[in-house]
Design an enzyme around this catalytic site. Structure first.
Site, PDB file in Angstrom:
ATOM      1  N   HIS A  17       0.827  -1.209   0.000  1.00  0.00           N
ATOM      2  CA  HIS A  17       0.000   0.000   0.000  1.00  0.00           C
ATOM      3  C   HIS A  17       0.863   1.263   0.000  1.00  0.00           C
ATOM      4  O   HIS A  17       0.496   2.284   0.562  1.00  0.00           O
ATOM      5  CB  HIS A  17      -0.988   0.001   1.173  1.00  0.00           C
ATOM      6  N   THR A  18       2.004   1.173  -0.628  1.00  0.00           N
ATOM      7  CA  THR A  18       2.864   2.344  -0.776  1.00  0.00           C
ATOM      8  C   THR A  18       2.931   2.812  -2.230  1.00  0.00           C
ATOM      9  O   THR A  18       3.309   3.950  -2.497  1.00  0.00           O
ATOM     10  CB  THR A  18       4.307   2.034  -0.313  1.00  0.00           C
ATOM     11  N   ASP A  19       2.551   1.924  -3.170  1.00  0.00           N
ATOM     12  CA  ASP A  19       2.790   2.296  -4.585  1.00  0.00           C
ATOM     13  C   ASP A  19       1.927   3.469  -5.037  1.00  0.00           C
ATOM     14  O   ASP A  19       2.366   4.287  -5.839  1.00  0.00           O
ATOM     15  CB  ASP A  19       2.674   1.095  -5.536  1.00  0.00           C
ATOM     16  N   GLY A 104      -4.374 -12.533  -3.856  1.00  0.00           N
ATOM     17  CA  GLY A 104      -3.407 -11.452  -3.604  1.00  0.00           C
ATOM     18  C   GLY A 104      -2.126 -11.636  -4.395  1.00  0.00           C
ATOM     19  O   GLY A 104      -1.096 -11.043  -4.074  1.00  0.00           O
ATOM     20  N   SER A 108      -5.211 -10.522 -11.863  1.00  0.00           N
ATOM     21  CA  SER A 108      -5.838  -9.582 -12.798  1.00  0.00           C
ATOM     22  C   SER A 108      -4.781  -8.840 -13.615  1.00  0.00           C
ATOM     23  O   SER A 108      -4.917  -8.693 -14.833  1.00  0.00           O
ATOM     24  CB  SER A 108      -6.765  -8.612 -12.067  1.00  0.00           C
ATOM     25  N   ASP A 152       1.720  -4.029  -9.675  1.00  0.00           N
ATOM     26  CA  ASP A 152       1.421  -5.354 -10.224  1.00  0.00           C
ATOM     27  C   ASP A 152       1.698  -5.432 -11.719  1.00  0.00           C
ATOM     28  O   ASP A 152       2.331  -6.382 -12.207  1.00  0.00           O
ATOM     29  CB  ASP A 152      -0.038  -5.721  -9.946  1.00  0.00           C
ATOM     30  N   TYR A 202     -10.270  -0.965  -0.788  1.00  0.00           N
ATOM     31  CA  TYR A 202      -8.980  -0.569  -1.389  1.00  0.00           C
ATOM     32  C   TYR A 202      -9.051   0.905  -1.814  1.00  0.00           C
ATOM     33  O   TYR A 202      -8.193   1.705  -1.456  1.00  0.00           O
ATOM     34  CB  TYR A 202      -8.658  -1.458  -2.601  1.00  0.00           C
TER      35      TYR A 202
HETATM   36  C1  GLA Z   1      -2.952  -4.322  -5.143  1.00  0.00           C
HETATM   37  C2  GLA Z   1      -2.711  -3.200  -6.152  1.00  0.00           C
HETATM   38  C3  GLA Z   1      -1.264  -2.687  -6.072  1.00  0.00           C
HETATM   39  C4  GLA Z   1      -0.867  -2.354  -4.633  1.00  0.00           C
HETATM   40  C5  GLA Z   1      -1.249  -3.480  -3.682  1.00  0.00           C
HETATM   41  C6  GLA Z   1      -1.036  -3.110  -2.246  1.00  0.00           C
HETATM   42  O1  GLA Z   1      -2.210  -5.452  -5.473  1.00  0.00           O
HETATM   43  O2  GLA Z   1      -2.972  -3.639  -7.454  1.00  0.00           O
HETATM   44  O3  GLA Z   1      -1.101  -1.585  -6.912  1.00  0.00           O
HETATM   45  O4  GLA Z   1      -1.440  -1.145  -4.233  1.00  0.00           O
HETATM   46  O5  GLA Z   1      -2.602  -3.899  -3.839  1.00  0.00           O
HETATM   47  O6  GLA Z   1       0.315  -2.897  -1.996  1.00  0.00           O
END
Ligand code: GLA
Length: 366
Positions: A17-19, A104, A108, A152, A202
């Site tokens: 959750h930093t991107d 996770g 996708s 991702d 999210y």
């Molecule tokens: C999902 C999102 C990513 C990132 C993560 C949490 O995978 O697609 O961009 O924010 O959650 O780190």
């Protein structure tokens, strides 16, 4: 002629959750893939099929969201039409996968990237790597409607065998980090739970993190350090304070992990994974009972350096860094305890850092 392309899932060593907060991440592509076959059909229609699901078929000129798995693929066609005015003349696309969904591990993004890489090659679109991952992210943000960060899609394109990638999401600068694990191994425990609130939650975490920044009067998390946070606790209020605290502390943990990895100190890396999980649980509040239980079980066990939830959260998977010699025992104990507690058979597998999306032979072993 039918051609075949794969795109990998990913783990994230640290930086969760930093991107989307101008921060640092350290993901790695893994040896679990989406495999896509593609063939032009010349009739102007796009046919999508995937492992026993209801096939989807539509006119290439009319792309509509249907709220199912096909949206990730439609999003890519949609974005390429918008950006390049691309015309494909119809095609048949079939999907197979060894990447569990909702775990996770970013199935996708793998779907999106497999298709954009395939179209780039089959139709000679001449997209750069940067365009491949940026367009795939835009498709997910604007067509599917999940305001995900870049991690991702970036990893699915840029992954390298035996390497993690340190990425600065503000400058979009990256560095490959050798993951020579020696006597250690990376295990993924798929909790098999996927809480339905995840998409909405999210997006709302994203908004909360933004709001916290606004209250601080800053425009980027890169201008915020721990020293800025403490005195502003009262003004921020508990919730926004904790959201910001996670982002700022997680960025510090990523930088620390970079140093630790350069001298292969896996015991210390494990400690940072545990701290990351605690921050995700208490401050960012994206874990759940099931993933907390897996981490709590693991952290008590011999041979486990550390563990944490990965990905968006609200279910999904836990990544554990373990000594190889203890692997069997660790898996057995977690499986048994999880079954006793939740009556669910957990899945567990070893993952290896792997290459990004590419063309393969039809015989590619999934
Ligand atoms: C999902 C999102 C990513 C990132 C993560 C949490 O995978 O697609 O961009 O924010 O959650 O780190």
């Amino acid at each position: 002629m039918k051609r075949y392309f794969v795109a990998p899932g990913r783990i994230n060593i640290i930086g969760e959750h930093t991107d989307y907060n101008e921060g640092f991440v350290m993901p790695a592509a893994i040896d679990k893939y989406v495999l896509l076959s593609i063939e032009k059909n010349g009739n102007g229609r796009i046919h999508l099929s995937s492992m026993g699901r209801e096939p989807v078929s539509f006119e290439e000129s009319v792309i509509e969201k249907t709220g199912d798995w096909s949206d990730y693929l439609k999003g890519i066609i949609w974005i390429l039409k918008n950006k390049l005015d691309a015309k494909f003349g119809g095609m048949d696309i079939d999907i197979r996968s060894s990447l569990p969904e909702g775990a996770g591990l970013s199935s996708s993004a793998a779907l999106e990237v497999a298709l954009i890489v395939a179209l780039n090659s089959v139709f000679d679109l001449k997209l750069s790597e940067t365009q491949l991952y940026n367009y795939a992210q835009e498709a997910e943000n604007d067509f599917v409607g999940v305001k995900c960060g870049i991690m991702d899609q970036f990893t699915a394109v840029m992954g390298r065998r035996n390497k993690a990638i340190f990425l600065d999401t503000l400058k979009m600068q990256y560095e490959y980090v050798p993951l020579e694990l020696g006597n250690y191994t990376l295990l993924v425990f798929d909790s098999k739970v996927h809480h339905s609130l995840s998409r909405g939650a999210y997006n709302s975490r994203r908004e909360e993190a933004r709001k916290a920044l606004e209250i601080l009067g800053r425009s980027s998390y890169r201008e915020v350090s721990m020293v800025d946070l403490f005195p502003n606790r009262g003004k921020m209020g508990d919730l926004y304070y904790r959201r910001a605290l996670h982002v700022v502390s997680e960025n510090m943990r990523v930088l620390e992990s970079m140093k630790i990895l350069s001298n292969s100190n896996f015991e210390n890396l494990g400690r940072l994974l545990i701290q990351s999980h605690e921050s995700l649980a208490l401050d960012y509040e994206v874990t759940c009972e099931e993933t907390d239980f897996i981490v709590d079980t693991l952290r008590e066990m011999k041979g486990v350096s550390g563990a944490r939830m990965i990905g968006a959260g609200f279910g999904g998977s836990v990544l554990a860094l373990c000594e190889k010699t203890e692997e069997k025992k660790i898996v057995e104990v977690v499986k048994t305890r999880y079954k006793e507690k939740f009556a669910i058979d957990i899945d567990c597998y070893e993952v290896r850092p792997s290459d990004g999306a590419r063309e393969v032979e039809a015989s590619f072993p999934l």
